[in-house]
Design an enzyme around this catalytic site. Structure first.
Site, PDB file in Angstrom:
ATOM      1  N   ASP A   1      -0.313   5.236   0.703  1.00  0.00           N
ATOM      2  CA  ASP A   1      -0.541   6.200   1.951  1.00  0.00           C
ATOM      3  C   ASP A   1      -0.521   5.590   3.314  1.00  0.00           C
ATOM      4  OD1 ASP A   1      -1.042   8.948   0.215  1.00  0.00           O
ATOM      5  OD2 ASP A   1      -1.803   7.406  -0.952  1.00  0.00           O
TER       6      ASP A   1
ATOM      7  N   ASP B   1      -1.598  -0.268   6.013  1.00  0.00           N
ATOM      8  CA  ASP B   1      -1.913   0.452   7.172  1.00  0.00           C
ATOM      9  C   ASP B   1      -3.645   0.701   7.455  1.00  0.00           C
ATOM     10  OD1 ASP B   1      -2.453   3.849   6.949  1.00  0.00           O
ATOM     11  OD2 ASP B   1      -2.318   2.546   5.172  1.00  0.00           O
TER      12      ASP B   1
ATOM     13  N   ASP C   1       0.871  -1.274  -0.052  1.00  0.00           N
ATOM     14  CA  ASP C   1       0.209  -0.160   0.119  1.00  0.00           C
ATOM     15  C   ASP C   1       0.923   1.248   0.060  1.00  0.00           C
ATOM     16  OD1 ASP C   1      -2.304   1.658   0.425  1.00  0.00           O
ATOM     17  OD2 ASP C   1      -1.674   1.775   2.283  1.00  0.00           O
TER      18      ASP C   1
END
Length: 256
Positions: free
Chosen positions: A26, A202, A24
């Site tokens: 961001d 996240d 991922d």
């Protein structure tokens, strides 16, 4: 409301040569910014990713809510295999061009959402073409109300779009496409096929990716406090960057 205990933390494993690494962006590789267009990409990170890609035989991919075009611009001149907009568009390995995997919510629905959200102060609408993101980081108290309003707009449209939660964002996306499906597509194709999949993310939007790599015998490595049954492997994006940097530095020292 009871307070959730912080998840158990583990030391992330050292990367292995047979991994297929899915990242991922961001909150995982880049620090979260107030607005999506305000993120900063450390120049050293681009070189680290290039060297890590070589170490994995090309089996390193972005799996992000951003568009492929955005990611190419952020990480220029790097061009990695990429799943953009949660897998709604993909660029597989090699030199193949990006392709649209599913149809987007209609232009009419996207415009309806933009019009409705424009009436709300400090709410940012990001039309990505295949998905629409409604950011409310500046107004976190609006989360539930925005979800209800967006769900009603989708229902009124008669379309089969899905509403997905993220960190201070709601995304309207095509049904039946998520980061897990993107990982599965990569794993059926060279150079990922036959490797052990590892996903680092996240956010709750990464849960499908976590589940898929585990289903395929791989490893899920959460970043931060997701409050999931999985132990957190990294405190924040800086820790992920340091881990990748140490990995490629070890390669140069013969420690891979």
């Amino acid at each position: 409301m009871p307070t959730l205990a912080a998840p158990t933390r583990i030391d992330p494993p050292l990367p292995a040569a047979d991994w297929a690494l899915f990242l991922d962006v961001d909150g995982t590789l880049l620090d979260i910014a107030e607005r999506p267009d305000e993120v900063a990409v450390p120049r050293t990170l681009i070189e680290t990713l290039r060297r890590a890609t070589d170490a994995f035989g090309g089996a390193l991919a972005f799996v992000s809510g951003r568009t492929i075009a955005e990611l190419d611009q952020l990480f220029d001149p790097l061009r990695l295999p990429t799943a953009g907009q949660h897998g709604a568009e993909m660029r597989l390995g090699g030199t193949r061009p990006a392709m649209r995997v599913v149809e987007s919510p209609s232009a009419a629905l996207r415009q309806t959402i933009a019009n409705a959200m424009s009436q709300i102060a400090d709410v940012l609408v990001e039309d990505k073409g295949l998905t629409v993101a409604v950011h409310y980081r500046a107004r976190p108290e609006l989360g539930d109300a925005l979800a209800a309003q967006l769900a009603a707009l989708i229902q009124e449209s008669g379309e089969t779009a899905d509403l997905m939660a993220g960190k201070f964002v709601w995304e309207v996306r095509p049904m039946h496409r998520d980061k897990g499906q993107a990982v599965k597509s990569f794993m059926a194709d060279a150079p990922f096929k036959g490797r052990r999949p590892v996903f680092i993310g996240d956010d709750v939007t990464d849960a499908d990716g976590f589940a898929m790599v585990e289903q395929l015998g791989g490893i899920a490595l959460p970043v931060g406090d997701l409050h999931t049954p999985r132990a957190a492997a990294f405190h924040d994006a800086a820790a992920v960057r340091d881990w990748l940097r140490d990995f490629v530095a070890g390669l140069e020292g013969g420690a891979s």
